[in-house]
Structure formats: C-alpha cells, structure tokens
Enzyme design. Structure first.
Site, short mmCIF file in Angstrom:
data_model
loop_
_atom_site.label_atom_id
_atom_site.label_comp_id
_atom_site.label_asym_id
_atom_site.label_seq_id
_atom_site.Cartn_x
_atom_site.Cartn_y
_atom_site.Cartn_z
CG ASP A 79 -0.23 -0.15 2.54
OD1 ASP A 79 0.79 -0.86 2.58
OD2 ASP A 79 -0.68 0.43 3.54
CD GLU A 137 3.27 -1.12 7.63
OE1 GLU A 137 3.59 -1.10 8.85
OE2 GLU A 137 3.40 -0.13 6.87
CD GLU A 138 2.73 3.16 5.41
OE1 GLU A 138 2.66 3.61 6.57
OE2 GLU A 138 3.79 3.06 4.79
NE ARG A 176 17.24 -3.73 20.07
CZ ARG A 176 18.40 -3.43 20.65
NH1 ARG A 176 19.47 -3.18 19.91
NH2 ARG A 176 18.51 -3.37 21.97
#
Length: 402
Positions: A79, A137-138, A176
């Site tokens: 998106d 996703e936004e 990480r």
C-alpha cells in the site's frame, strides 16, 4: 546459493521495472484494486498456487519445491500513502496526492523477483515457500491481522521480512534481536469549554488555553510517571481550535500517538493520559472526551532466527556491512506474524548517496537507491534456501539410539 544469486542478477532490470511501475501507480490502504491483480497475475504466470482477497485485499502465492520439507513465508506490503510526490523522476507517481513514500513498491518488486528466481530452481528446492503480499500496512488496523485470520500462516514454520531504509547506506543490513519496533497507539481528546468574545475572556471557559496547558502537562507522563529504563513516547501531533481571530474557542481537539515496548508501560500511559486530562480540565472548569486506540503491538524478533539471518547476510553479494540496530519507535504490523510463528524482520540499506538531504520515510521526496532491491531479494532468498536445506538435513538424520 550461487545459482540463486546469479538468477537474481539476471532479473535486476526486471525488478527495477516492477518497482517503477508500482511507484507510478500507487494505491492507498484498503483501496488497493489493481495492485493485487498485478501481483496475482505475476505469480500465476509462474505457475504458483495463488489466493486473492486474503483478509480482504491480500494475495498469497505458494511455490512447492521438488523435494518435501519445511515451509518458509516471506512477506512484502504494497500500500501507498496520501502524500503528493515532489520528486522529479521519470517514474514519478501518476496519482495525484498518493505516492509510495515508504518503500512498499520496492518490497513488492523484490519479492516478485525473488519468487521468479526461486521458481527457476524449484526442482532443487527442499520445501515450500509462501509469498505473503500484504495490503494496508500503513493504517490501523492493518492488513496483517485479517490475513492471518484468513490462514496466510497455515503450515508456515518460519517467516522473514525486510524494510528498505532510506536512512541506512546501501550495502548495510541492520538487525536486532528481541524488541525492535514499538507498539504504536493513538489518542484523541476533545476539550469542551464555553466560547465567547475575545474582549470578554472572563465570561468564557477557553478550550484553547485548556488544550494548550494539556499539551504541556502530557509531557510529564514520560518524564515523571514512566520508569526511565522503559522507552516511551507521548506526542501530540494535531491541535485544532478553528475560530475567528477575536473569538474564544468553545472546543479544541488534540490527536497524538503513544509508542512503547512494554505492555505494562502501555497500560500505564493510557491511564495516565486520562488522569492528566481530568486534572487539567477540572482546573479550567471544562469537560472532555477521550479515546485511546491500540495499534500494532511491539515487533519482537526471535533470537535464533535473527542470528541465523544476520550470520548469513555477511556472505550475500552486495552486502558490505551487517550490524545490530538500535530499537525503532516506529510501528510495523509484521509484529503480528511474529506473534504466531518464529521469524525476523530486518532493515536493508537504501540511502541514495550524494543527495544533499536524506529524506525520511513518509516525506514527499522520499526515494530509494534501487541497488537495494537486489540486496533485499538476495538476503531473503539466501535465508529461505539455507533454512530449507538445513531443516531438510536435520529431518533426514536418523534418530539417536536410546
């Protein structure tokens, strides 16, 4: 592995072309129509099993290798954002007010290219690869939860994902272990006072002044209520009290975000915000409305899978440095996948060298160095192939005698 890398090198131009097509034709979250059609058609042409409308607008494609084995999932989002592009490039967005300002076009292009490369060696592939192309996703709620509920992770043993980063030099892979990206929540506050003429403030209950005091008071939550060893952010991003210049506001609206890694800290801040609102409003004789919406949880990378990817990344062609990254306060709904299956989410450097300013994600001049597309594909591909090979070897080993 060399065969995979060589094939991806052959596909470099195609991957760049895919990215530029997607960049020119962005679609907003939950408004994706043509993009999932394009993705599905690409996989169908490769002969993959394809399911569309997953979780509403997502696409899931499955590549079955010539040999039985474990299942790896790879995820890319597709998106765009409601931003008017300011880059003057040949592949500039053709949609007014919409652009790929976060690299999702690159994520999708890299995964499509990798799908084609893996398909070319499927007879030697020791397991199954699931390509998860995620919509929305936004926004909150994003597409990940709905896609998971619709079965995109069924049978998956491990999941990998990457984010192209305009702030990391090309050639670097940043990873990480453990908490990597923050839980991302939002809040809305409406202060209800009593308006009036600017010349008679004593006859009013100024909502604007109350809201201004509230903005300052909210800063005490992190500095005086939260353990300093627990990272947290409370930011007011929107303040609105529209009136004529000589009118005292009867209403003011605030919107902001909260970022945390600890669920206890998350709970604490939600309660403390309301406590601060109540006290501030009471001192000014006003009323309020308050809503707190929980967004994505913190993204927590699994130790074994993160160290696995970090260990192999240094041998990926084009990778010049592999380093451990500091935690990010940004949110990412890849976090939901990691709550269901082991895996890791890492960052692929995509900074454009030589630019006077390195523009951040969600900026109208955001762009990436397209060399990062191949590095991302190679790293995800290397992790996929090596994982399947190693798991196949483990499975093939005879059981120890008792």
């Amino acid at each position: 592995m060399e065969k995979l890398f060589a094939k991806l090198e052959e596909l470099t131009d195609e991957i760049v072309t895919l990215r530029r097509y997607l960049h020119e034709n962005p679609e907003l979250s939950f408004q994706e129509v043509e993009t999932p059609k394009f993705i599905a058609a690409y996989h169908e042409a490769l002969g993959h099993e394809v399911r569309t409308g997953v979780g509403r607008r997502g696409v899931v494609a499955v590549l079955k290798g010539g040999k039985t084995g474990k299942t790896v999932a790879l995820r890319a989002d597709f998106d765009a954002l409601p931003i008017q592009e300011e880059n003057e490039v040949e592949y500039k967005s053709k949609v007014p007010g919409v652009m790929h300002a976060c690299g999702h076009d690159g994520h999708t292009a890299s995964l499509l290219g990798l799908a084609k490369a893996l398909n070319s060696m499927k007879d030697d592939l020791e397991g199954t690869v699931v390509f998860i192309h995620q919509h929305a996703e936004e926004v909150v709620p994003g597409g990940a939860v709905a896609m998971i509920e619709d079965g995109c992770l069924d049978g998956v043993d491990v999941i990998y994902g990457t984010h192209l980063s305009s702030g990391i030099p090309v050639g670097e892979i940043a990873y990480r272990v453990g908490p990597t990206m923050a839980a991302a929540d939002c809040f809305e506050i409406t202060i209800e006072g009593q308006g009036g003429h600017g010349a008679q403030p004593h006859l009013t209950k100024d909502a604007l002044v109350t809201a201004a005091q509230l903005v300052v008071n909210l800063q005490q939550i992190v500095s005086r209520r939260v353990n300093p060893l627990s990272p947290a952010v409370v930011s007011v991003g929107s303040f609105e009290a529209k009136n004529a210049f000589n009118v005292i506001a009867d209403k003011a609206e605030l919107k902001g975000t909260v970022r945390t890694f600890s669920e206890d800290t998350r709970d604490l801040i939600e309660k403390e915000i309301e406590a601060v609102i109540k006290a501030t409003v009471a001192a000014n004789g006003s009323n309020y409305q308050y809503s707190y919406t929980r967004g994505y949880p913190a993204l927590v990378n699994h130790k074994e899978d993160t160290e696995f990817v970090a260990g192999l990344a240094k041998d990926v062609p084009g990778v010049t440095n592999v380093r451990e990254e500091e935690p990010h306060m940004g949110g990412e709904d890849f976090a939901y996948y990691l709550q269901h299956v082991p895996g890791t989410f890492f960052f692929t450097g995509a900074e454009i060298a030589g630019r006077e300013v390195t523009y951040p994600h969600h900026h109208p001049k955001f762009d990436i160095d397209e060399r990062a597309l191949i590095i991302a594909a190679k790293t995800l591909g290397a992790a996929t192939v090596k994982y399947l090979q190693e798991q196949s070897t483990i499975t093939a080993e005879p059981a120890a005698l008792v």
